[in-house]
Design a protein around this motif. Structure first.
Motif, PDB file in Angstrom:
ATOM      1  N   LEU A   1       6.887  -1.736  -1.466  1.00 26.80           N
ATOM      2  CA  LEU A   1       8.537  -1.043  -1.437  1.00 26.80           C
ATOM      3  C   LEU A   1       9.014   0.261  -1.270  1.00 26.80           C
ATOM      4  O   LEU A   1      10.644   0.172  -0.845  1.00 26.80           O
ATOM      5  CB  LEU A   1       9.287  -1.030  -3.229  1.00 26.80           C
ATOM      6  CG  LEU A   1       8.745  -2.290  -3.944  1.00 26.80           C
ATOM      7  CD1 LEU A   1       8.993  -2.467  -5.744  1.00 26.80           C
ATOM      8  CD2 LEU A   1       9.742  -3.298  -3.550  1.00 26.80           C
ATOM      9  N   ASP A   2       8.157   1.352  -0.956  1.00 22.43           N
ATOM     10  CA  ASP A   2       8.579   1.996  -0.132  1.00 22.43           C
ATOM     11  C   ASP A   2       8.685   2.133   0.934  1.00 22.43           C
ATOM     12  O   ASP A   2       9.603   2.758   1.835  1.00 22.43           O
ATOM     13  CB  ASP A   2       6.721   2.618  -0.296  1.00 22.43           C
ATOM     14  CG  ASP A   2       6.655   3.929  -1.610  1.00 22.43           C
ATOM     15  OD1 ASP A   2       7.198   3.649  -2.894  1.00 22.43           O
ATOM     16  OD2 ASP A   2       5.485   3.875  -2.279  1.00 22.43           O
ATOM     17  N   MET A   3       8.361   1.004   1.426  1.00 22.29           N
ATOM     18  CA  MET A   3       8.913   0.976   2.989  1.00 22.29           C
ATOM     19  C   MET A   3       9.878   0.145   3.151  1.00 22.29           C
ATOM     20  O   MET A   3      10.805   0.211   3.904  1.00 22.29           O
ATOM     21  CB  MET A   3       7.300  -0.276   3.816  1.00 22.29           C
ATOM     22  CG  MET A   3       6.735   0.512   4.125  1.00 22.29           C
ATOM     23  SD  MET A   3       5.348  -0.482   4.668  1.00 22.29           S
ATOM     24  CE  MET A   3       4.656  -1.720   3.867  1.00 22.29           C
ATOM     25  N   ILE A   4      10.315  -0.472   2.191  1.00 21.50           N
ATOM     26  CA  ILE A   4      11.408  -1.433   2.542  1.00 21.50           C
ATOM     27  C   ILE A   4      12.675  -0.558   1.618  1.00 21.50           C
ATOM     28  O   ILE A   4      14.084  -0.661   2.364  1.00 21.50           O
ATOM     29  CB  ILE A   4      11.655  -2.850   1.970  1.00 21.50           C
ATOM     30  CG1 ILE A   4      11.253  -3.298   0.264  1.00 21.50           C
ATOM     31  CG2 ILE A   4      10.579  -3.657   2.489  1.00 21.50           C
ATOM     32  CD1 ILE A   4      11.738  -4.303  -0.244  1.00 21.50           C
ATOM     33  N   LEU A   5      12.473   0.504   1.345  1.00 22.74           N
ATOM     34  CA  LEU A   5      13.430   0.651   0.126  1.00 22.74           C
ATOM     35  C   LEU A   5      13.413   2.524   1.175  1.00 22.74           C
ATOM     36  O   LEU A   5      14.602   2.823   1.169  1.00 22.74           O
ATOM     37  CB  LEU A   5      13.423   0.764  -1.401  1.00 22.74           C
ATOM     38  CG  LEU A   5      13.094  -0.418  -1.944  1.00 22.74           C
ATOM     39  CD1 LEU A   5      12.820  -0.136  -3.189  1.00 22.74           C
ATOM     40  CD2 LEU A   5      14.773  -1.080  -1.507  1.00 22.74           C
ATOM     41  N   GLU A   6      13.053   2.770   1.426  1.00 19.41           N
ATOM     42  CA  GLU A   6      13.170   3.952   1.801  1.00 19.41           C
ATOM     43  C   GLU A   6      12.004   4.360   3.126  1.00 19.41           C
ATOM     44  O   GLU A   6      12.769   5.855   3.544  1.00 19.41           O
ATOM     45  CB  GLU A   6      11.898   5.420   0.924  1.00 19.41           C
ATOM     46  CG  GLU A   6      12.459   5.241  -0.732  1.00 19.41           C
ATOM     47  CD  GLU A   6      10.905   5.498  -1.955  1.00 19.41           C
ATOM     48  OE1 GLU A   6       9.792   5.760  -1.335  1.00 19.41           O
ATOM     49  OE2 GLU A   6      11.173   5.231  -2.780  1.00 19.41           O
ATOM     50  N   GLY A   7      11.761   3.825   3.430  1.00 20.93           N
ATOM     51  CA  GLY A   7      11.181   4.176   5.014  1.00 20.93           C
ATOM     52  C   GLY A   7      12.383   4.173   6.381  1.00 20.93           C
ATOM     53  O   GLY A   7      13.009   3.918   6.119  1.00 20.93           O
TER      54      GLY A   7
END
Length: 199
Positions: free
Chosen positions: A189-195
């Motif tokens: 989720l970090d990667m797809i939402l914030e990366g």
């Protein structure tokens, strides 16, 4: 006067028997005779609703989706759109005995679809519905990055992560304990939402 048959009630009884057999004996034990014994009825009555083992397996998968949807529908309100997305996505992971069984049914169903067009069509419909559900949640969690192509990439990367975790946790549970599954999902989720992503 002959007794009226409540077909919905009878089908529900047999449906519960299908799940009971899968739970007790695995998919290898899912036979018309075993379901009849669990439902305390004749094999003929079972075949009135499910003609063969393929239909039993398809129904077990439908029941899996119904159970997962019921859990999702009763999730408490989350503090943020990201938390809502996490809560829904987590339901696809085999984090407890119930969800582990569901993942087993799902993985076995996937293998069967390779040689059966009807089951493949059912899988395609269900998968598309899951994609649509997650797409709405991902869009809500990152509204400034909602271009269709980017959104689709994000959603499918999430699904690939969930599917990979489920398959690995079913085949090698010691290597993929629940805490690890949860951490990997949070990282995804970090990667797809914030990366940073490029098209």
């Amino acid at each position: 006067m002959p007794k009226q048959v409540d077909h919905d009630e009878r089908r529900e009884t047999i449906s519960q028997a299908v799940w009971q057999v899968v739970s007790d004996s695995g998919l290898e034990g899912l036979t018309l005779r075993a379901v009849a014994a669990a439902a305390r009825c004749t094999t003929g009555m079972v075949t009135h609703y499910f003609a063969d083992k393929k239909m039993l397996l398809a129904h077990a998968r439908t029941e899996m989706h119904r159970r997962m949807a019921a859990r999702i529908d009763t999730l408490p309100a989350a503090a943020s759109a990201r938390d809502t997305l996490y809560g829904v996505a987590e339901q696809a992971l085999p984090l407890d005995s119930e969800r582990h069984l569901e993942a087993v049914v799902w993985s076995q169903f996937l293998l069967t679809t390779r040689h059966d067009p009807a089951l493949l069509a059912e899988h395609t419909r269900s998968h598309a519905s899951w994609i649509r559900r997650l797409a709405g949640l991902v869009r809500a969690a990152c509204p400034d990055r909602s271009e269709p192509e980017i959104l689709d990439d994000r959603v499918r990367s999430l699904v690939a992560c969930l599917d990979g975790l489920a398959l690995n946790a079913v085949t090698d549970p010691d290597a993929y304990p629940p805490d690890l599954q949860r951490r990997v999902l949070q990282t995804q989720l970090d990667m797809i939402l914030e990366g940073n992503h490029s098209t």
